[in-house]
Design an enzyme around this catalytic site. Sequence first.
Site, PDB file in Angstrom:
ATOM      1  N   ARG A 122       0.806  -1.223   0.000  1.00 17.03           N
ATOM      2  CA  ARG A 122       0.000   0.000   0.000  1.00 17.03           C
ATOM      3  C   ARG A 122       0.841   1.277   0.000  1.00 17.03           C
ATOM      4  NH1 ARG A 122      -2.467  -3.360  -1.586  1.00 17.03           N
ATOM      5  NH2 ARG A 122      -4.485  -4.218  -0.920  1.00 17.03           N
TER       6      ARG A 122
ATOM      7  N   SER B  97     -10.833   1.226   3.090  1.00 14.31           N
ATOM      8  CA  SER B  97     -10.126   0.535   4.175  1.00 14.31           C
ATOM      9  C   SER B  97      -9.299   1.534   4.983  1.00 14.31           C
ATOM     10  CB  SER B  97      -9.207  -0.551   3.609  1.00 14.31           C
ATOM     11  OG  SER B  97      -9.965  -1.572   3.004  1.00 14.31           O
TER      12      SER B  97
ATOM     13  N   GLU C 113      -4.019   3.254   6.624  1.00 14.67           N
ATOM     14  CA  GLU C 113      -3.961   3.164   5.165  1.00 14.67           C
ATOM     15  C   GLU C 113      -4.506   4.444   4.550  1.00 14.67           C
ATOM     16  OE1 GLU C 113      -5.943   0.447   1.627  1.00 14.67           O
ATOM     17  OE2 GLU C 113      -5.182  -0.554   3.419  1.00 14.67           O
TER      18      GLU C 113
END
Length: 305
Positions: free
Chosen positions: A178, A227, A297
Amino acid sequence: MFADITTKLKSQMPELRGRMLANEPLAPLTWFRVGGPAQVLFTPADENDLAYFLRHLPEEIPIYCIGVGSNLIVRDRGLPGVVIRLAPRGFGEVTTDGDTVHAGAAALDKRVAEAAAAADIGGLEFYFGIPGTIGGALRMNAGANGSETKDVLVEARAVSRRGDKITVDNAGMKFEYRNSAIYPSVIFTGGTFRGRRAEPEAIRARMNEVQSHRETVQPIREKTGGSTFKNPPGQSAWKLIDAAGMRGHRVGGAQVSEMHCNFLINTGEATARDIETLGETVRARVKEHAGVDLQWEIKRIGLEA
């Protein structure tokens, strides 16, 4: 409110074609619908215009680039400096050639998956379930359903802070989970992706599966940012959050989703501070319960309240 520096900047950039606005609200540009203004919001006309702008922008002025704001919290006091928003008109083109797809940074991930499917290109179906743009996918190494951007990227196009147009191959992106470690030294303007030839029925079936799964387990009709936390190695963030008793927990107008614990939602009147405070509360509870440090995130930008 920030000092208006747009007049001075425009005088230094007589050939600029893009749109520059002072103290422009950013909340309407994010999925959470929260946050303060940008001191300057700049929408470049195209890649050449972006390069021109960056070449003439004083180095001491901070910049941040946003897409559709699907994985972003803008703090309530807003952002000093310049926020650059790439628009579909100059950065949204998607084309195919053989087993490759070329996409501008403002193209929606979902549209890239659809273009690939229309050309019988498989391997990019996972983008169908990611609610962002290709620029964000390059920045975040976005992924879903077992695939990531690093698995399909051939090369990315970008403009450096100095205004140089560059091409970065897959290795040069320095992909991590990520994240692309090359950012924030560049602003991504597009990318080339390689899939594989596949049967149209199989591609469409996979895309339908991705969409069905997303609608079943994610609060896609809420004001959310996707998320919230990265999955720790070998673990699922949502399971850790649920086990810590945080499902449905609220701070002000922010709530941990009842449907999916790794999603925070704005129930209607949340502030950015509510959402970020809720996220930090979740992190503390998970640390206390399981000894795991959840990492954000979602990107959080702007001045602290």
